[in-house]
Design a protein around this motif. Structure first.
Motif, PDB file in Angstrom:
ATOM      1  N   ASP A   1       0.809  -1.100   0.052  1.00 22.79           N
ATOM      2  CA  ASP A   1      -0.039  -0.121  -0.049  1.00 22.79           C
ATOM      3  C   ASP A   1       0.738   1.368  -0.042  1.00 22.79           C
TER       4      ASP A   1
ATOM      5  N   THR B   1      -1.386  -3.850  -3.348  1.00 24.05           N
ATOM      6  CA  THR B   1      -2.185  -2.581  -2.645  1.00 24.05           C
ATOM      7  C   THR B   1      -3.495  -3.289  -2.275  1.00 24.05           C
TER       8      THR B   1
ATOM      9  N   SER C   1      -7.609   3.606  -1.343  1.00 24.31           N
ATOM     10  CA  SER C   1      -7.194   4.944  -1.778  1.00 24.31           C
ATOM     11  C   SER C   1      -5.870   5.140  -2.279  1.00 24.31           C
TER      12      SER C   1
ATOM     13  N   GLU D   1      -5.704  -1.411   0.048  1.00 19.81           N
ATOM     14  CA  GLU D   1      -6.418   0.071   0.218  1.00 19.81           C
ATOM     15  C   GLU D   1      -7.152   0.639  -0.976  1.00 19.81           C
TER      16      GLU D   1
END
Lengths: 321, 310
Positions: free
Chosen positions: B168, B247, B251, B249
């Motif tokens: 992330d 990743t 966002s 997340e």
């Protein structure tokens, strides 16, 4: 090359005589790293990057595949005993792995000949046409530069149960639709990848076609050879090195397959019919926490691709090698 | 090399034989006619090909604007009664398109930055500097392009995500792609075309290597930079597998990853899932297609140059 020439000049200077040798001593010391030793510094970031991020993991992959390896929290020291070929035995006796190799075989049998044939045919046509040449080139190249994730969306839309393709086919539409049919899932993926990559291979062939002299075609048409005779006797042999390259690249891309079957058929497809080896690596290694087995699968896959590539080079490259 | 020379020699022979056949004037005429026929056949084939290649993109755009997905043949034509922008709003609510584009931009921009800075340095060194080990670096650059990514997948994941804790993070995404070796090769090829006397003269005048690179070499290879940037762009912008692995997340996910997750997970819940998917697809595809059309000359010459010679 440069290494040899820079260290070679003092050596060839030696037999001339003692005086020449003495004169060379200060130069030799200064030139040990070559006339521009700063080149080493300029290359250093790239070399460090390649060693740390590409070369080291390559060896690490082999190490992992021969040990009992599992994920741990960062900076935790654990024992990772050597297990010999255990992971390889696990991989090769796994029915899902066997199935994925069969799937990739089906993929390659459809994708590689189709890619070679269609890209040569289209490149050859493109080479002859003068009108709209740029437009055609652009249109073939657009799928190649677009993200697979984006284009997969349209293909899902086109090939779904009541999608446009089945609407056009009417009663000829396949029973379970394309991507949920265990016989058709992998061929549809192969068709998709062929379509997506073709533009790149057309460009390779276009470049290769420029090397065939026009005189060959002219003399062939004087001798009365029709366009098929010309195509088979002049074009195909003329672009043979490019054909070897296209075959190898298409095979390597095919063996790396992940995104397309993963998204088009929702993971492994019906009964694992479109699970690719890289998908199984992802599943075994990251989802189920067996990186050692996944690493072994990676090594097996690469060796398999190398063997196929060698055979292809023999077959496509002809006897000239 | 010797093989191609022999072939060239053979071709020369063929060419040399040609004038020895003073055929009637009619023959070349029929040849021209044949060529014209061939042109028509080729043209039809190419037009058919162009349709097959472009139709899905057209359909992507049309589908993204439909209120209800119309899979009949009429659905392939714009229908004013069935046009809406709601799909774009819907996909934006699910995956935040702007955030996705920004993340894709940072990921891609980072790779381009590393590639241009370090690629120019090593490309210049390989082309115009003589130093011990240059052959090794050059060989390394060629070999690296043959490393299969699937073999690196697991060890890179172990190193980047587990050992360095870079899950992330943008750096974790960028690292495996940071310096594009094909771009390095392009830089080297362009620098190689510059006359070495230019650099020797600058060295005699006492210019430092960095100054030579910055003030002489780089201004002369601007097209190479455009080419390398474009070539590098399509890699990370379109990449799915690696950022998907590192990743979790949303966002921080590039648009390709968040859209793919939408396709495989959430699509069932959306009112018009295909409309939303296609709207997202248009947003993801547009920057790459636009760049490609705008700079198509560089794109095409790049790939011919880099792949055939490489």
């Amino acid at each position: 090359m440069s290494l040899r020439s820079s260290s070679g000049s003092p050596v060839t200077g030696k037999p001339v005589g003692g005086t020449a040798d003495q004169r060379l001593v200060p130069r030799k010391r200064k030139g040990f790293l070559g006339p521009q030793p700063l080149g080493l510094l300029f290359s250093a970031p790239y070399v460090i990057y390649v060693l740390a991020v590409l070369a080291f993991p390559l060896g690490y992959a082999v190490y992992i595949s021969f040990h009992d390896f599992f994920f741990t929290a960062p900076r935790v020291k654990v024992d990772r005993p050597f297990v010999g070929f255990d992971n390889y035995i696990t991989v090769l006796s796994d029915p899902a792995v066997q199935r994925s190799f069969l799937n990739i075989g089906v993929f390659l049998i459809i994708n590689v000949p189709l890619t070679v044939g269609l890209s040569l045919l289209l490149a050859n046509a493109l080479n002859r046409v003068t009108r709209l040449k740029t437009f055609f080139r652009l249109s073939y190249y657009v799928p190649y530069v677009t993200a697979s994730v984006a284009v997969v969306g349209v293909w899902l839309f086109l090939f779904q149960q009541n999608g446009l393709v089945n609407t056009l086919l009417g009663p000829l539409a396949p029973g379970p639709s394309w991507l949920v049919n265990s016989w058709l899932a992998m061929p549809t993926v192969a068709l998709y990848v062929t379509w997506k990559q073709l533009g790149f291979f057309i460009l390779l062939y276009l470049a290769a076609l420029q090397n065939i002299p026009d005189e060959l075609y002219e003399s062939a048409s004087v001798d009365g050879g029709n366009k098929w005779v010309q195509f088979w006797n002049i074009t195909v042999p003329g672009v043979r090195p490019a054909s070897v390259l296209v075959t190898l690249l298409a095979t390597i891309t095919g063996a790396n397959l992940f995104t397309e079957p993963y998204l088009l058929t929702g993971g492994g497809g019906p009964d694992g019919a479109s699970a690719s080896p890289v998908f199984i690596m992802y599943q075994r290694g990251l989802l189920q926490g067996n990186p050692d087995v996944a690493a072994a699968l990676g090594v097996v896959l690469v060796i398999g691709v190398l063997l196929i590539a060698l055979i292809q080079k023999r077959l496509v490259g002809g006897k000239e090698d | 090399m010797s093989v191609t020379n022999a072939q060239n020699a053979k071709n020369d022979d063929d060419a040399g034989q040609q004038p020895e056949l003073p055929e009637p004037v009619l023959r070349p005429d029929s040849g021209v006619e044949k060529r014209r026929n061939l042109g028509v056949g080729s043209f039809i084939l190419l037009a058919l090909g162009a349709f097959v290649f472009l139709f899905p993109f057209y359909y992507m755009l049309i589908g993204s604007l439909q209120t209800a997905p119309d899979t009949s043949i009429f659905g392939a034509f714009p229908n004013p009664a069935n046009i809406t922008g709601a799909n774009y709003v819907q996909i934006n609510e699910s995956i935040n398109l702007f955030r996705g584009l920004l993340n894709s931009g940072i990921f891609t921009g980072g790779v381009i930055l590393f590639t241009v800075i370090f690629g120019l340095l090593v490309g210049y060194a390989l082309a115009q500097m003589q130093f011990r080990g240059r052959g090794v670096v050059f060989g390394m650059m060629l070999l690296v392009q043959m490393i299969p990514f699937q073999l690196l997948l697991i060890p890179l994941y172990v190193m980047i995500v587990r050992d360095y804790g870079l899950a992330d993070s943008y750096l974790g995404m960028i690292l495996p792609f940071a310096i594009n070796s094909t771009a390095v090769f392009v830089f080297r090829q362009y620098f190689l075309q510059l006359p070495s006397t230019l650099f020797e003269a600058a060295r005699i005048d006492g210019a430092s290597e960095l100054r030579i690179l910055w003030q002489i070499a780089i201004p002369l290879v601007r097209p190479a930079i455009v080419t390398a940037v474009l070539l590098t762009f399509i890699g990370p912008w379109n990449e799915f597998l690696w950022p998907f692995l590192v990743t979790k997340e949303q966002s921080i996910q590039p648009l390709a990853v968040s859209l793919a997750n939408f396709i495989s997970n959430i699509a069932g819940q959306a009112g018009n899932p295909f409309g939303a998917i296609l709207a997202g697809a248009c947003v993801l595809a547009a920057p790459a297609v636009a760049l490609f059309i705008f700079f198509q000359r560089q794109f095409i010459s790049t790939n011919i140059g880099s792949s055939v010679k490489g």
